[in-house]
Write a protein that holds these residues in place. Structure first.
Motif, short mmCIF file in Angstrom:
data_model
loop_
_atom_site.label_atom_id
_atom_site.label_comp_id
_atom_site.label_asym_id
_atom_site.label_seq_id
_atom_site.Cartn_x
_atom_site.Cartn_y
_atom_site.Cartn_z
N PHE A 254 0.57 -1.00 -0.09
CA PHE A 254 -0.15 0.04 -0.35
C PHE A 254 0.49 1.40 0.11
O PHE A 254 0.31 2.29 0.24
N ALA A 255 2.04 1.14 -0.26
CA ALA A 255 2.98 2.69 0.06
C ALA A 255 3.14 3.08 -1.42
O ALA A 255 2.57 2.95 -2.00
N GLN A 256 2.48 4.76 -1.19
CA GLN A 256 2.35 5.50 -1.63
C GLN A 256 3.98 6.49 -2.06
O GLN A 256 4.57 6.00 -1.20
N ALA A 257 4.56 6.89 -3.03
CA ALA A 257 5.09 7.92 -3.31
C ALA A 257 5.65 8.19 -1.96
O ALA A 257 5.02 9.10 -1.76
N GLY A 258 6.74 9.06 -1.40
CA GLY A 258 7.32 9.46 -0.02
C GLY A 258 6.85 8.96 0.48
O GLY A 258 7.26 9.36 1.96
N GLN A 259 6.02 7.78 0.21
CA GLN A 259 5.85 6.99 1.96
C GLN A 259 7.26 5.93 2.04
O GLN A 259 7.72 5.29 1.30
N SER A 260 7.58 6.20 3.94
CA SER A 260 8.40 4.99 4.18
C SER A 260 7.92 3.20 4.66
O SER A 260 6.63 3.77 5.17
N TRP A 261 8.75 2.97 4.97
CA TRP A 261 7.81 1.71 6.03
C TRP A 261 7.06 2.35 7.43
O TRP A 261 6.84 1.72 7.69
N ALA A 262 8.06 2.89 7.91
CA ALA A 262 8.34 3.79 8.85
C ALA A 262 7.33 4.37 9.51
O ALA A 262 6.52 4.17 10.28
N ASP A 263 6.17 4.84 7.89
CA ASP A 263 4.66 5.04 8.00
C ASP A 263 3.58 4.32 8.65
O ASP A 263 2.66 4.25 8.71
N PHE A 264 4.02 2.58 8.58
CA PHE A 264 3.30 1.49 8.44
C PHE A 264 3.14 1.14 10.20
O PHE A 264 3.19 0.14 10.20
N MET A 265 3.76 1.89 10.99
CA MET A 265 4.37 1.49 11.99
C MET A 265 3.55 1.91 12.97
O MET A 265 3.38 0.71 14.33
N LEU A 266 1.91 2.54 12.78
CA LEU A 266 1.82 3.12 13.79
C LEU A 266 0.80 1.37 13.85
O LEU A 266 0.70 1.55 15.36
N LEU A 267 -0.35 0.91 13.26
CA LEU A 267 -0.89 0.23 13.66
C LEU A 267 -0.14 -1.00 14.19
O LEU A 267 -0.89 -2.01 15.33
N PRO A 268 0.85 -2.06 13.96
CA PRO A 268 1.36 -2.73 14.88
C PRO A 268 1.96 -2.67 16.26
O PRO A 268 1.90 -3.25 17.07
N THR A 269 2.12 -1.31 16.10
CA THR A 269 3.05 -0.79 17.76
C THR A 269 2.12 -0.98 18.63
O THR A 269 2.12 -0.91 19.65
N VAL A 270 0.79 -0.44 17.99
CA VAL A 270 -0.80 0.00 19.00
C VAL A 270 -0.89 -1.18 19.29
O VAL A 270 -1.17 -1.20 20.78
N LEU A 271 -1.26 -2.38 18.37
CA LEU A 271 -1.79 -3.61 18.58
C LEU A 271 -0.43 -4.03 19.58
O LEU A 271 -1.06 -4.93 20.48
N LEU A 272 0.31 -4.01 19.82
CA LEU A 272 1.69 -4.35 20.94
C LEU A 272 0.97 -4.15 21.75
O LEU A 272 1.19 -4.67 23.14
N ILE A 273 0.91 -2.56 21.62
CA ILE A 273 1.03 -2.50 23.23
C ILE A 273 0.16 -3.02 24.05
O ILE A 273 -0.11 -3.06 25.59
N VAL A 274 -1.31 -2.67 23.18
CA VAL A 274 -2.58 -3.31 23.73
C VAL A 274 -2.52 -5.12 24.11
O VAL A 274 -2.73 -5.54 25.19
N ALA A 275 -1.30 -5.65 23.87
CA ALA A 275 -1.60 -6.98 24.02
C ALA A 275 -0.55 -7.17 24.97
O ALA A 275 -1.02 -7.67 25.81
N LEU A 276 0.47 -6.46 25.39
CA LEU A 276 1.55 -6.13 26.28
C LEU A 276 0.57 -5.84 27.65
O LEU A 276 0.79 -6.50 28.44
N ILE A 277 -0.27 -5.24 27.52
CA ILE A 277 -0.78 -4.07 29.10
C ILE A 277 -2.19 -5.75 29.18
O ILE A 277 -2.39 -6.64 30.35
N GLY A 278 -2.94 -6.62 28.29
CA GLY A 278 -3.68 -7.10 28.45
C GLY A 278 -2.67 -8.76 29.03
O GLY A 278 -2.95 -9.38 29.86
N GLY A 279 -1.33 -8.54 28.66
CA GLY A 279 -0.85 -10.25 29.17
C GLY A 279 -0.59 -9.96 30.52
O GLY A 279 0.12 -10.56 31.18
N TYR A 280 0.23 -8.59 31.02
CA TYR A 280 0.31 -8.22 31.58
C TYR A 280 -0.98 -8.56 32.70
O TYR A 280 -0.99 -9.10 34.05
#
Length: 206
Positions: free
Chosen positions: A112-138
């Protein structure tokens, strides 16, 4: 003695998860995308009909969540049986979590990357999901035992990711948000309520 998940307790889990899914998607939809999904309806009857439709979609998402939950419970038992110890099985789960994180970033970037986008622009979804998963695991480990942390994170991260693939592949922000929030809340609900349904019965109730 640990109680089994009999029909009455399973029905409670099933119905309560359905309601959690329906309510969650309505609340999320009102916050992030009601107009996008109802086409700016003004007529009260049409709005009610649209709300019922969204609620039913939430019920469907909750069923997907429940299927994934019971599938993971089976996989977890197989994993413990194959690897024999929590340490080895947890190591495998951590590797899969890391691989899933990479996929959520890199594969979405390739697709889905468009011109000018880097892989860092796609970090939000997996990062937020991981944070919630870590909280749920705790929370799961706090309420049960330390061995539950990694399996809970695995379920909330990897299984949730698999369950939301239909929305992710469409790359629609509204639908990704609706499906992710609904399924994730349902998964959290099932994960945290299970111990209450299977907790050892007291002598008084025995």
């Amino acid at each position: 003695m640990v109680r089994t998940l009999n029909i009455r307790r399973w029905l409670f889990l099933f119905i309560s998860t359905l309601l959690v899914g329906g309510i969650t998607i309505i609340i999320t939809n009102m916050i992030v995308g009601w107009g996008d999904l109802t086409g700016g309806l003004d007529d009260p009857d049409e709005l009610v009909a649209a709300g019922i439709w969204i609620f039913i979609v939430g019920l469907m998402f909750s069923v997907i969540s429940q299927m994934g939950f019971f599938a993971y419970l089976t996989i977890h038992r197989f994993g413990l049986g194959i690897f024999k110890t929590h340490k080895l099985w947890n190591g495998v789960q951590i590797m899969i979590i890391a691989f899933t994180f990479f996929d959520l970033v890199y594969l979405r970037y390739l697709a889905f990357a468009q011109a000018g986008q880097s892989w860092a622009d796609f970090m939000l979804l997996p990062t937020v999901l991981l944070i919630v998963a870590l909280i749920g695991g705790y929370l799961k480990a706090k309420f049960t035992n330390q061995h539950a942390f990694i399996p809970a994170v695995f379920f909330l991260y990897v299984v949730t990711t698999i369950e939301i693939v239909p929305a992710v592949t469409q790359n629609d922000v509204v639908w990704v948000t609706l499906m992710l929030s609904t399924i994730l809340v349902c998964n959290l609900w099932q994960l945290l309520i299970l111990q209450k349904l299977t907790a050892p019965a007291s002598k008084k109730s025995a």
